[in-house]
Design an enzyme around this catalytic site. Structure first.
Site: not given
Length: 546
Positions: A69, A110, A278, A336
């Site tokens: 990945r 953010r 995802k 994850t």
């Protein structure tokens, strides 16, 4: 007409699903990789500073990595080009097809800049806001740097955000999470004219520049694909990556937007890269049926998913997603924090080992390592550990009654090959075949075989290098890239298969095997033959049976 080599009457077929003897997970010797061929679930490893040397890439392939990945959230495209060349060079030297997966960053909301002198000093040299429970913090689109001003109850931090529409799209009462949920707040008031959203801290913690913001309850209209993502997608097409993962997926339209863009970038020749969606937002879980249908594979991104939704719901969502993938016959990657403690430590926790094993028991096609291999201290060891856990879990599965997983959503165009693949499962189960072998020029036959959840290895031949690389993600499939042998007949290929099985220690003489192919070998969409043979009998050729 179906062609078959009848099993000789002199030896019974043996019990169904009896695997060839092997250790739970021996280290491969040389590059024949007998253990990897028997291990069905695949390992995806993120490449990074800890794992991008040629020596380490080779060690990771030997340890069991099938897919590398490339995380576009970190590093430059020049860094990724260098690492891609290393992976492909080492894979070529070893002679093993390896898939390369590019992972798009997606939009990241953010906190803006918190300059030095605002709050405490952060380790990076800027400012640091120590959020306290009960405190009010203002998010603003009207300032470029954070300030602290006197408010209703004393000093109030005012923090800039990188997504201006956040002020409009977050409703009163919605949760606002910062730094992967370490700081949790509720929106209590907003002033669109001033461009400010007042939030009350529920669970405090440090806030520094650039920390991510998650808005699990808000309908965010930011596009799933940013300008940076399109730049990375163009790079992925030009460098012929095998898969492209899409972040921030909320619905099937996001997937189709990327697919259309890839076609536009690559044209007729290079305009198709399989898309891995995802699943990291609650909206995606709600729309999982349509997203899976629109995608080529799915990644359960449990990190962001665990921030965006109640942590107690994540295991249930994971099982739901995997079930839908099985129904549609789409590969599912569980990702994850699988072995996260091995970023620092040489062994995982018992809970992490159980997590990997349970993903296998639930039917994961692949399990993924992130920081464990990208920046961790033990990249090769963590892959070896994951491979060992997978092998032990799969040995347990082999001892249980099994049934084929025949996807319920098949297009009419491919029903013939899908039926042959399902028939191969039934034949292999009934006669105790050791291996299933197919010629799969573009990967379709291998994909349909993989969907049926065999508990024995599948060797998939192709003379197309990209197809062989892409098959590396498919559960149970070991791709072999080679030209059709000899005169290109099925008999010549059968003899080559027998030799390959002996080399890989997957079968011995007289073991039953199942083959799928078409004529001529090497032509796409030609699979129309299901054959039963025994290792070592290829000299007799194929016999006709009406």
């Amino acid at each position: 007409m179906m062609q078959t080599v009848p099993a000789p009457a002199s030896k019974p077929a043996g019990p169904a699903h009896t695997p060839a003897p092997h250790a739970a997970c021996p280290n491969p010797s040389g590059h024949e990789q007998p253990a990897s061929a028997r291990r069905l679930a695949k390992i995806v490893a993120t490449i990074g500073p800890a794992s991008d040397s040629p020596e380490m890439v080779r060690r990771l392939i030997d340890a069991g990595v099938s897919v590398f990945r490339f995380n576009f959230s970190h590093g430059t495209l020049e860094d990724h080009a260098r690492r891609l060349a290393t992976v492909r060079g080492e894979a070529k030297n070893i002679g093993v097809p390896i898939a390369c997966l590019g992972d798009l960053q997606g939009p990241k909301i953010r906190i803006g800049k918190i300059p030095a002198g605002v709050g405490a000093a952060s380790p990076s040299g800027g400012g640091l806001i120590a959020a306290q429970a009960g405190q009010d913090i203002i998010l603003s689109r009207s300032i470029k740097e954070a300030i602290v001003r006197m408010g209703r109850s004393g000093p109030e931090p005012v923090l800039p955000v990188t997504y201006p529409d956040l002020i409009d799209e977050v409703e009163i009462g919605h949760r606002v999470l910062i730094n992967d949920g370490a700081v949790r707040m509720l929106a209590v008031e907003k002033d669109p004219a001033a461009g400010e959203l007042r939030c009350r801290v529920v669970s405090g913690g440090p806030i520094s520049s650039g920390k991510g913001i998650n808005l699990p309850q808000s309908n965010i209209t930011a596009p799933a694909i940013t300008e940076r993502d399109w730049e990375c997608a163009k790079w992925a097409v030009e460098h012929e990556l095998d898969y492209l993962a899409l972040s921030f997926v909320r619905n099937a339209a996001d997937v189709e937007e990327l697919r259309t863009g890839i076609k536009r970038i690559g044209g007729e020749d290079r305009g198709w890269i399989p898309i891995v969606s995802k699943i990291e937002k609650p909206q995606a879980v709600e729309a999982i049926e349509s997203i899976v249908a629109a995608s080529d594979a799915i990644m359960v991104a449990r990190g962001d998913l665990g921030v965006e939704m109640d942590i107690a719901q994540v295991p249930v969502a994971q099982k739901q997603i995997m079930k839908v993938c099985a129904q549609h016959g789409k590969p599912c990657i569980v990702a994850t924090q699988m072995l996260e403690t091995m970023i620092e430590n040489a062994t995982p926790t018992r809970a992490e080992a159980s997590d990997v094993a349970n993903a296998i028991f639930d039917g994961a096609d692949a399990v993924m390592l992130s920081a464990e291999t990208a920046t961790g201290k033990h990249p090769a060891l963590v892959v070896e550990t994951m491979a060992r856990i997978i092998c032990v879990a799969e040995d347990r599965l082999r001892s249980l009654p099994v049934s084929a997983n025949q996807p319920v959503t098949l297009t009419l165009e491919h029903r013939g090959v899908a039926a042959l693949a399902h028939g191969a499962w039934a034949v292999a189960n009934e006669l105790g075949a050791r291996v299933v072998i197919c010629w799969s020029q573009n990967g379709g036959t291998a994909r349909y075989l993989s969907q049926n959840r065999f508990h024995i290895p599948i060797l998939a031949y192709s003379s197309n290098p990209r197809s062989a690389q892409r098959m590396s993600l498919l559960r149970g499939v070991t791709p072999i890239c080679t030209d059709p042998p000899g005169d290109g007949t099925l008999a010549a290929w059968n003899a080559a298969v027998d030799s390959e099985l002996r080399i890989r220690n997957l079968a011995v003489d007289d073991d039953p095997i199942v083959l799928l192919a078409g004529r001529p070998l090497g032509r796409a969409k030609a699979t129309n033959t299901l054959a039963l043979s025994r290792v070592g009998e290829a000299e007799g050729g194929y016999k006709q049976q009406a």
